[in-house]
Design a protein around this motif. Structure first.
Motif, short mmCIF file in Angstrom:
data_model
loop_
_atom_site.label_atom_id
_atom_site.label_comp_id
_atom_site.label_asym_id
_atom_site.label_seq_id
_atom_site.Cartn_x
_atom_site.Cartn_y
_atom_site.Cartn_z
N TYR A 262 12.71 -49.41 50.77
CA TYR A 262 12.68 -49.60 49.32
C TYR A 262 11.33 -49.15 48.74
O TYR A 262 11.28 -48.49 47.69
CB TYR A 262 12.94 -51.06 48.97
CG TYR A 262 12.97 -51.32 47.47
CD1 TYR A 262 14.10 -51.03 46.73
CD2 TYR A 262 11.85 -51.83 46.81
CE1 TYR A 262 14.13 -51.24 45.35
CE2 TYR A 262 11.87 -52.05 45.44
CZ TYR A 262 13.02 -51.75 44.72
OH TYR A 262 13.04 -51.96 43.36
N THR A 263 10.23 -49.50 49.43
CA THR A 263 8.90 -49.10 48.96
C THR A 263 8.77 -47.58 48.92
O THR A 263 8.25 -47.01 47.95
CB THR A 263 7.82 -49.70 49.86
OG1 THR A 263 7.97 -51.12 49.89
CG2 THR A 263 6.43 -49.36 49.37
N PHE A 264 9.27 -46.92 49.97
CA PHE A 264 9.19 -45.46 50.03
C PHE A 264 10.03 -44.81 48.92
O PHE A 264 9.57 -43.92 48.19
CB PHE A 264 9.64 -44.98 51.40
CG PHE A 264 9.68 -43.48 51.53
CD1 PHE A 264 8.53 -42.73 51.54
CD2 PHE A 264 10.91 -42.81 51.64
CE1 PHE A 264 8.57 -41.34 51.66
CE2 PHE A 264 10.96 -41.44 51.75
CZ PHE A 264 9.79 -40.71 51.77
N LYS A 266 11.07 -46.21 46.15
CA LYS A 266 10.53 -46.55 44.83
C LYS A 266 9.37 -45.64 44.46
O LYS A 266 9.21 -45.23 43.30
CB LYS A 266 10.08 -48.02 44.83
CG LYS A 266 9.60 -48.49 43.46
CD LYS A 266 9.17 -49.96 43.51
CE LYS A 266 8.66 -50.40 42.15
NZ LYS A 266 8.20 -51.81 42.17
N TYR A 267 8.55 -45.30 45.47
CA TYR A 267 7.44 -44.37 45.23
C TYR A 267 7.97 -43.02 44.75
O TYR A 267 7.47 -42.45 43.77
CB TYR A 267 6.62 -44.21 46.49
CG TYR A 267 5.58 -43.12 46.42
CD1 TYR A 267 4.37 -43.33 45.75
CD2 TYR A 267 5.82 -41.88 47.00
CE1 TYR A 267 3.42 -42.32 45.66
CE2 TYR A 267 4.88 -40.87 46.91
CZ TYR A 267 3.68 -41.09 46.25
OH TYR A 267 2.75 -40.08 46.15
N LEU A 268 9.02 -42.50 45.43
CA LEU A 268 9.60 -41.22 45.03
C LEU A 268 10.26 -41.33 43.65
O LEU A 268 10.14 -40.44 42.81
CB LEU A 268 10.62 -40.75 46.06
CG LEU A 268 10.09 -40.46 47.47
CD1 LEU A 268 11.23 -40.06 48.38
CD2 LEU A 268 9.03 -39.36 47.43
N TYR A 269 10.98 -42.44 43.43
CA TYR A 269 11.70 -42.66 42.17
C TYR A 269 10.72 -42.71 40.99
O TYR A 269 11.00 -42.19 39.89
CB TYR A 269 12.48 -43.96 42.27
CG TYR A 269 13.49 -44.20 41.17
CD1 TYR A 269 14.80 -43.78 41.32
CD2 TYR A 269 13.14 -44.86 40.00
CE1 TYR A 269 15.74 -44.02 40.32
CE2 TYR A 269 14.06 -45.10 39.00
CZ TYR A 269 15.38 -44.68 39.17
OH TYR A 269 16.30 -44.90 38.19
N SER A 270 9.58 -43.33 41.23
CA SER A 270 8.61 -43.52 40.15
C SER A 270 7.92 -42.22 39.74
O SER A 270 7.26 -42.18 38.70
CB SER A 270 7.54 -44.53 40.58
OG SER A 270 8.13 -45.77 40.89
N ARG A 271 8.07 -41.16 40.55
CA ARG A 271 7.46 -39.88 40.17
C ARG A 271 8.23 -39.22 39.02
O ARG A 271 7.72 -38.29 38.39
CB ARG A 271 7.45 -38.89 41.36
CG ARG A 271 6.97 -39.40 42.71
CD ARG A 271 5.79 -40.32 42.68
NE ARG A 271 4.56 -39.70 42.18
CZ ARG A 271 3.45 -40.36 41.85
NH1 ARG A 271 3.44 -41.69 41.96
NH2 ARG A 271 2.40 -39.75 41.41
#
Length: 783
Positions: A262-264, A266-271
């Motif tokens: 989820y953390t990984f 979320k990082y991509l999604y937030s870009r």
């Protein structure tokens, strides 16, 4: 919440009561229909709650026996033949065992004997002592073996192996010494089972190659849930350190993987600003996260604890998607109820109870603990919260740990403070990364796996060091049912300590359970334990407990003392053995003795065998526990005084150059209703010698010599003594066909009550107004 709790409580109560009660299905269904009508017709709240509780209880009572009954196809398999048969089927699970063996779960499709053939879809477990590690799910196998119906020993306190396999829909077992008599074929089918089996087998090979088989056991347990290859000593070390839960695939594994994925993502999604404006990540990302989690769930064997965690994550994802909130405790209770509705026998799976109780304990303490520590500094708050969660999980899982594993391991309170971070943030992520990377870059993957294995070894060493500290040493405890109930109530009181009124009520109930527990033995009784093709008996009086022999099986993997007799003694409330008697030095009589002397306070050890001729483990146990050895090989009858029991008589046949069996130590105990005569494994010479002596008194209860063998001339002994009861200790469907037909026929001729452990299970002989009477262990009670 209340309605679900009532349904769960009633349903669980019905499942538990069904072990001891037999309810006719037609009566159960009729009562359920009546209660359903009551629920819809009457509007009274309390009547509704009572009817719902009773309906749930009856549902549990009805469902339990139906789940233990094999289907029609499985019953036909039992009639194919008693000798070796040809079996063919498809593998659906393979598990490693100690000493390079495996257990293989199969779905059979054909069975053929000399007389007939049968098409079937029955499930069977095949044990292979050596080899078989190359088998995987999806393979087809063909072999010849005897087929045995699963069967418990029928002894108090034993782990219900038949119920354990019934939970997996397995009703039969087979055995092969090695794989020379087995042919297997790789399946061309590319279904999910075959794919998962191939991936799992590949993972095990990668681990073995990367770290070597000696270090691989811990890593395979952590990453793939393969615990069968863990050596017994290492298992005990891990359990004593309180970190065994880290080496079982559980919610911790799935939770950490979910966090990393989820953390990984979320990082991509937030870009992407467009994605953030479309939907918040918490509503979208759980779908992609659940897919790899499901694959890992199947890869690790679909363990109950992991399945529970996956279902919780799935429900949480749906709630996020629907923008709904609910109480975590309510969610956990509802999920437990749903699990048991679909799989009622899961209630007796240690992983189910440990998983749900541990999660429940953490949830109960989390909110009050957070409120209590909210003003503390962040670093200290984190450590105290971790310790508090560890304490909550320890208390919540303690009743199940003691009930199933008979272990109290307080070291876990401290060892988990170090072990959980090391496993969570080092061993587990590096190990999983190593499995994924090895097929691409082998050297890097192997290095990661070696670091992971080294971390696990460090965890075990730290836990072992902590367990050696004063007050933190693991203790083995074998408790009675009332004591287990008291432990459960005390642990519930501690978990609800924030609600002091409920906690006080639970403590009062625990005290009441102990105070009003059944009284001690009213008079002399003899318990003949069902320990397979061996012998173990307990002579109980109001003052003393005397153990005569301790069974033993051929397999080194199965210690009768540890697995059968110690739990049985605990269930019966026996804490001390005032005397332990070894009739003769054969493994089927002495096999479990070392463990019992090590774990039970023992007053004296009686034998006619020189102490330095005893089995080495037994010698070490006697020395370690400082047990006085009463060695006396005088022939004939000799009176022995033991505390408050002056009238115990021992006999050794006065024979020169006699075989070991004929040197058996016999015991006679007199009562007002006639005496008990225990004859060990005397054969013909010994029996004739005994018959020629003058016994200390009349015999009402005779334990047949040498498991009822015809070579022991049982007819001569029965004719001369004319007892009221003859009891035979023999294994179920034993290869020697004990007891002999002559003994059975003579008992019928003389109208003597014959009790057999192979048919009756554990036997309790006691005195009432009519004299000596017998009961046998069935459905969790003596009847």
């Amino acid at each position: 919440m209340r309605i679900v709790g009532i349904c769960l409580g009633g349903y669980v109560g019905g499942l538990i009561l069904a072990q001891y009660l037999e309810l006719a299905p037609w009566l159960g269904f009729s009562l359920c229909g009546l209660l359903l009508g009551t629920l819809f017709v009457f509007r009274c709240r309390w009547l509704f709650i009572f009817s719902l509780l009773l309906f749930s209880l009856l549902t549990g009572l009805i469902r339990y026996p139906l789940l233990l009954a094999p289907d029609a196809a499985s019953l036909r398999l039992e009639r194919v033949g008693h000798g070796p048969v040809r079996l063919a089927g498809r593998v659906f699970a393979v598990h490693e065992r100690q000493n390079h063996g495996v257990s293989v779960d199969l779905v059979l499709d054909s069975v053929r004997s000399k007389e007939q053939g049968l098409a079937t879809d029955s499930h069977l477990r095949l044990y292979i002592d050596r080899g078989g590690s190359s088998l995987r799910a999806g393979d087809r196998v063909v072999f010849r073996s005897r087929v045995k119906r699963t069967h418990n020993f029928a002894i108090p306190g034993e782990f219900d192996f038949t119920r354990q396999l019934a939970y997996q829909r397995i009703w039969f077992t087979a055995y092969l010494a090695d794989t020379r008599g087995l042919a297997f074929f790789r399946s061309d089918r590319s279904d999910l089972t075959a794919i998962i089996g191939a991936l799992r087998q590949s993972g095990l090979r990668i681990i073995n190659k990367a770290v070597g088989q000696d270090r691989a056991a811990l890593l395979k347990a952590l990453l793939l849930g393969e615990k069968g290859s863990l050596p017994k000593e290492l298992r005990q070390q891990i359990a004593a350190g309180g970190v065994a839960h880290l080496f079982a695939i559980s919610g911790l594994h799935l939770g950490l993987l979910a966090f990393f994925f989820y953390t990984f993502l979320k990082y991509l999604y937030s870009r992407s600003v467009r994605l953030l404006l479309w939907q918040p990540p918490v509503r979208v990302l759980w779908g992609p996260v659940l897919l790899p989690l499901f694959i890992y769930l199947m890869l690790t064997g679909d363990a109950l604890a992991t399945r529970r965690a996956f279902c919780l994550l799935l429900i949480a994802a749906l709630l996020c998607l629907l923008r709904r909130r609910t109480s975590p405790v309510y969610l956990l209770v509802s999920l437990a109820f749903l699990f048991l509705l679909f799989e009622p026998l899961a209630l007796w799976q240690p992983s189910f109870l440990l998983s749900f109780s541990g999660a429940g304990g953490i949830l109960l303490w989390h909110k009050p603990l957070s409120k209590l520590l909210q003003s503390w500094p962040r670093g200290l708050r984190y450590l105290l919260q971790l310790f508090g969660i560890s304490v909550a999980a320890f208390i919540a899982t303690l009743p199940a740990s003691i009930y199933f594993f008979h272990l109290f391991a307080p070291a876990g309170l401290l060892s988990n403070l170090l072990a959980i971070p090391l496993v969570s943030f080092v061993a587990l992520p590096l190990g999983l990364a190593g499995l994924v990377i090895t097929p691409v870059v082998e050297s890097v993957g192997h290095q990661l796996l070696q670091i992971s294995a080294g971390t696990l070894e460090l965890v075990v060493k730290l836990a072992d060091q902590i367990a050696s500290l004063p007050g933190l040493t693991a203790r083995t405890r074998f408790l009675s049912l009332t004591e287990n109930m008291a432990v459960l109530l005390v642990c519930l009181a501690l978990l609800l300590g924030w609600q002091y009124r409920k906690a006080l009520l639970l403590l009062v109930l625990a005290l009441g359970v102990l105070v009003f527990a059944p009284a001690e033995v009213a008079g002399p009784e003899l318990i003949v334990f069902s320990v397979g093709q061996g012998e173990a008996m307990l002579l109980r009086t109001q003052e003393k407990n005397i153990l005569i022999d301790a069974g033993g099986l051929r397999s080194d993997r199965f210690d009768v003392g540890e697995r059968l007799l110690a739990p049985a003694l605990g269930r019966l409330g026996v804490k001390t053995l005032d005397a332990v008697v070894l009739t003769h030095n054969h493994p089927d009589h002495a096999g479990g003795m070392a463990y019992l002397i090590t774990h039970f306070e023992t007053g004296e050890f009686w034998t006619t065998i020189k102490p330095d001729h005893l089995e080495i483990r037994l010698q070490q146990a006697l020395t370690k526990r400082h047990v006085p050895v009463r060695y006396d090989d005088k022939p004939g009858w000799n009176q022995v005084v033991l505390g408050g029991i002056p009238d115990i008589f021992l006999f050794k046949a006065p024979l020169a150059q006699a075989r070991t069996n004929d040197q058996s130590l016999c015991l006679y105990y007199p009562t007002n209703a006639g005496g008990i005569l225990l004859t060990g494994d005397l054969e013909a010479r010994g029996v004739r010698s005994l018959s020629e002596t003058v016994l200390p008194g009349p015999v009402a209860v005779l334990k047949a010599p040498h498991h009822g063998s015809a070579n022991s001339e049982p007819v001569l002994l029965i004719k001369s003594l004319d007892p009221e009861i003859v009891v035979v200790s023999a294994g179920y469907a034993n290869a020697y066909h004990f007891p002999s037909p002559q003994l059975v026929r003579q008992a019928e001729i003389q109208d003597i009550s014959l009790w057999r452990t192979d048919l009756d299970g554990t036997i309790l002989l006691h005195i009432n107004q009519q004299g000596w009477q017998g009961k046998h262990w069935i459905n969790g009670l003596f009847h």
